[in-house]
Each structure stands twice: as C-alpha cells, then as structure tokens.
Write an enzyme that holds these catalytic residues in place. Sequence first.
Site, PDB file in Angstrom:
ATOM      1  N   GLY A  45       0.863  -1.179   0.000  1.00  0.00           N
ATOM      2  CA  GLY A  45       0.000   0.000   0.000  1.00  0.00           C
ATOM      3  C   GLY A  45       0.900   1.229   0.000  1.00  0.00           C
ATOM      4  O   GLY A  45       1.775   1.357   0.854  1.00  0.00           O
ATOM      5  N   ASP A 234      -0.942   4.667  -6.379  1.00  0.00           N
ATOM      6  CA  ASP A 234       0.459   4.431  -6.034  1.00  0.00           C
ATOM      7  C   ASP A 234       1.352   5.568  -6.507  1.00  0.00           C
ATOM      8  O   ASP A 234       2.448   5.775  -5.970  1.00  0.00           O
ATOM      9  CB  ASP A 234       0.938   3.103  -6.626  1.00  0.00           C
ATOM     10  CG  ASP A 234       0.376   1.930  -5.837  1.00  0.00           C
ATOM     11  OD1 ASP A 234      -0.754   1.518  -6.113  1.00  0.00           O
ATOM     12  OD2 ASP A 234       1.062   1.480  -4.896  1.00  0.00           O
TER      13      ASP A 234
END
Lengths: 340, 340
Positions: A45, A234
């Site tokens: 993450g 991201d």
Amino acid sequence: MRTIEWQDGTVVTVDQTKLPLETVTLKIRTVDAMAEAIKNLRVRGAPLLGACAAFGLALAACNSRASCVSEMLAELEDAAAILKSTRPTAVNLFWAADRVMDKARDFFGDVEGLKALVFGEAQKIADEDAEANRVMGENGAALINDCDVVLTHCNAGELATVEYGTALGVIRAAWKQGKKIRVIATETRPLLQGARLTAYELKRDGIPVTLITDNMVGYVMSKGLVDKVVVGADRIVQDGVANKIGTFTVAVLAHEHGVPFYVAAPKSTFDLTRKSTDIIIEQRKPEEVTHYGGKQVAAEVEVLNPAFDVTPLKYVSAIIHENGVYYPQDFAKFKSNSPV
Amino acid sequence: MRTIEWQDGTVVTVDQTKLPLETVTLKIRTVDAMAEAIKNLRVRGAPLLGACAAFGLALAACNSRASCVSEMLAELEDAAAILKSTRPTAVNLFWAADRVMDKARDFFGDVEGLKALVFGEAQKIADEDAEANRVMGENGAALINDCDVVLTHCNAGELATVEYGTALGVIRAAWKQGKKIRVIATETRPLLQGARLTAYELKRDGIPVTLITDNMVGYVMSKGLVDKVVVGADRIVQDGVANKIGTFTVAVLAHEHGVPFYVAAPKSTFDLTRKSTDIIIEQRKPEEVTHYGGKQVAAEVEVLNPAFDVTPLKYVSAIIHENGVYYPQDFAKFKSNSPV
C-alpha cells in the site's frame, strides 16, 4: 488502530500475506528485514510503504554503531538505497526516504542527535499520513450520497496506510456520517488484496461489503449496481494515476457506464514532475498467477504479471486529497506545476 | 481428438475440473451421472453441453427396460427434464435435448428402433458440431492477419466443443494457414478455464500463448498488445451475446481501444426468439470465489457469483458461424427473424 508502530527500536506491523485467516505480528528489527517485508508484500500500500521506508531508515540509525555523523550518514545512504530498490512503482517509498535523507544530510550535530532526527522525521511521516487520511476521508465523503453502492479495487484501506485508509477512509467517513452505503470489493488478482484485506477490514467495521471477481465489474455496472468508484493510488503523475493492476479496466468500465471514478490519495503520492511514460511498472514473478498456496493451478505457459497499470486522467472524475478535491479542470495545471 | 465419445453404451470424456494437472477419464453411464458432471463442470462449454444432453438421452434409451415405446418415451421425457435442469444459460443444452426429443416424439416403431433413433440423433449432433467448428474456423481465420495477437477469454476450445473449438477453432485454423499469431489468454476467474484449459490446449498444439489475470485486459490493450479479440458464446439472442462472466468487460475495453471483438459460435448457440432480458444468468455458489482447492482464501463476506454476462451487440464487430460471418448490418435482422 495503527498498521505500523515503533516500539523500543522495533517496527511492529502485521504480516499482510497471512490475512485474513491468520493475524501474524511482524517485528522488524533491521533494514534488510524491512526490505524483505516490502519485496514480499508483507507490508504494502503506497502510503504504508512511505512509512516503512522512513521507519526503515530509523532502524538503520537506531542500529548504527557509527562513531561520527559522516559514518552514520554513509550507513543511512546505504540503507536508503536498499529500501528504494525494493519496489519501483509507488512513489511514497521514494518520497519518504528522500524526505528523511534530505533532513539527515542537512543535519549538524552528534550521532545521537542524528538518530533522534531520523526517528523524529519517520514518526512525523507516519503521524502526518494518519492525519491526512482522516481529513481526506471527510473531503471524499462529501462526494458519497446516502444509499450509494461504492465499488473499490484492491485495498486502499487502513492496511495500505498508517491508519484509516485512503479510498476506504472516504468510505469509512461516509459511513460514520450515517450514510447507508454498501461496498462492492473486487478480489484483485493475483494476490487477492480485495478478497483478503478490503473485505476483512470492512466486515470488521460492520460496513456491508459484497465480494466479486475482477471480471464481474462490467456485469455489476451493466446491472446499474454501482453508483461510485473510489480507489487509491500508487503514483499520480501529470497525465495519469498509477494504481494496482486492474484499476484502468475499472476506470474504462466506469466511464462507459457514466459512473463517477474517484481517486483518493495523499500529497505524498503526487509526483507531478513526471509523466505516465516515466513510471516503471513492476513486473512480478509468474508464480503469483500460476500457483496458489505453493500449488500449481495453471498450465505451464508464459505469463505477464504487471503489478500496476496507469489510468489516464480523462477517466478520472476527481482526485480526493487532504487539502480538498481536484476536478478535471484542475488536472490541466498538473502539467505546468504542482498545485499540491 | 474428440472431447466426448460413445463407447459401448458409455459416454467417455475427460474430467475438466482436474485439467491440466491430471487427465482423468470420465466414464458416464447414467443420466444422473451426466447431470452431475454438467452441474459440477466436469464437462462444460456450450457446444459440448449440447452433445452431453443428446448423449445423456442416448444413455437413458440405452439403459431403458421399457417394454413399449410410450413407456420409453416417458422415461426419455424424465431424462430430458433432469438434463435441462442442470444449468440455465447455455442454450445448446436445451436445443440438443429438444432436437432429440422432437424426433423421439414423432417416432413410429418398436423400442429398439427408438433406441437407435435417439442414439443416432445424438451422434449426429456430435458429428455436426465437430464439422461446424472446422468450417467456422476457416470462416473466422479470414479475419485474422499474419502476426496478429489474439486475446481470448475463458475456454472456447476443443474442450468446450466436441472437437476443434469455436474461438480456438478460429485461432487453430489461422495458425494452420501459416499465420504467425500469438494468443493472450485470460485466466477467467473464478474457475480458471483460461489458465487451466485454454493455456493447456494451445501449449499442446504449439501455438504461442501468454497467460494474464482478467484485470490485466485493460493494461495489455492500453499497451497496444492486442490486435483482435475472439471469444465463444453460450447463447446469442436478438440484442446480445451471453458468454462466460468477464466477456462484457473485455468487449467494453476492446471497443474503447478500437480492437475488433469477434464472437465464434455455431447455429446451435443462436436463440433469436429471445432477448437479453429473457436469459437466466446462472448464479453459482460463493465458495467458487472464496475458496481455492477446498481452502478458504477470502474474508467471509457476501459474494456475487454470476457465471455469465451479456454483451450488447453494439460491442460486437462480427459473429463467426459455420455458414459465414455476420456483421453489424446483419444484426438488425436478428430482431425480425432468424437469419441462421
């Protein structure tokens, strides 16, 4: 609850490859152990990876036996190089490592002072991420209506961040405001972060969630079952959003069905000096696709296994961040300067 | 090689749930065993299901101890009802059962004659399917260029038919013509027919194939890696094509990227008296999504598991069948009559 914490010179987190069936606490004591955890997705993450890089440097400082600041700085440079070589796509990892190293390089004082500075900056990065997610959640919740069905891909939740989550932060905030929303979570092949982590987090919090395979997104949208899509990111560049593989597929389907497609990401995910073509898409090993639980399931053939894709901004309805919400009219500014 | 054959009162096929790791021969001797094999996807694929229904009735006739034709006909009616209740979406199953039963109901003669008629019609259905696939392959190969990369979803190959395949028949014929094509196969969750069956068939035949997860379709198309899509069908109605879940998602992505989207299906798959809204989409058990190899992998939450979706004809570039190719200008006729 924080996903990552510093306890007496140790980074404490949970091994996300074991969830939801086992909750295995991971105590990370060295830079190499942190790099291993990142590479093997025990921690993952984008925002969490930022905190991992920063705490990884704090481990290097804490474990250092350097007798002078220049020696410790050299050790920190090596540690930063190790951490930055783990995964190429999420920018938060680079952003956090660079932020800590920039401070360290400018430091004037003794080794204990440098240790304190590195740890302090790492803790600040973690604290800021937790706070950013809460504010982002509030900003994004304004876009969610009562009774909306919100589709999300992969896990952009508490487990992808230091606390609360980005996309799931928006969902949590809307739920907390009393909006009776429902979530559709895509399982997110090959590593099933949606089935394992998003479904787990939402169930634990009592937010209604329905799991689907990734190839059912077209079906649920064609049946009019989806009101909004919210995903994390991201890396956000001038012309697109890099996120978990499959995000672009969801974005195209949302566009085709007139479903708003929202991205929720903190400042640390923005990389507006770069374009989509500059992003290195991590290609992972074929076994993630061909095997399950160490057992082969597919025929032995060539495999393509990109971990991310890039969604052009034309498919993005809004980007939710800790300072507000960017709409398509704001995206044009991404090319000339950083509005963040 | 035929996927299904009649050998001395037994239907011989392969258990497709075990492929590609094990090749387990399945000897089906009763209608109930055939129904079990269909329900549990030991045999699957719309054209193959047609042959299974027909041979299932042949088993009923062969096993019958009826002393008169009317008694045997009643047994056949029961068998047809059992076979038709197995799976609701692929029309070939109903088409084949009805075709055999229509002949049986019109029969005049003794029980041995009726047995011979039922078996003869079943064998004819199987032979016609094999032949239709070969001709369809030739018709479709004309649409494939040298060096094309062809994406296919699920398995519309030899294993989905009596022989040769529908979508993979087109690919095989193009390959046989010396066209240096490559195939991208989607794994096709939840039951991985692409990873297990399509990849296996193509590798065995020496046709280059690359496996991707379903959520990578947007990625490979955005990279310009796909020249054509060819898929099979479970039912073609006036306004759409029902096929394996995920087909609609692929079709939307192909449409967005200007990639031709072809459907290959024999006459027996056309059901032009019906519309999309008439199609019953089979909903299968949640464990197909949440478990793998009997082991739970996902969090315990609600699951949606439709086995099929419907692609509106506006996303279809052409439908390849054994008598030729239908283009969008032909689709308009689907509503008024059957051009098949």
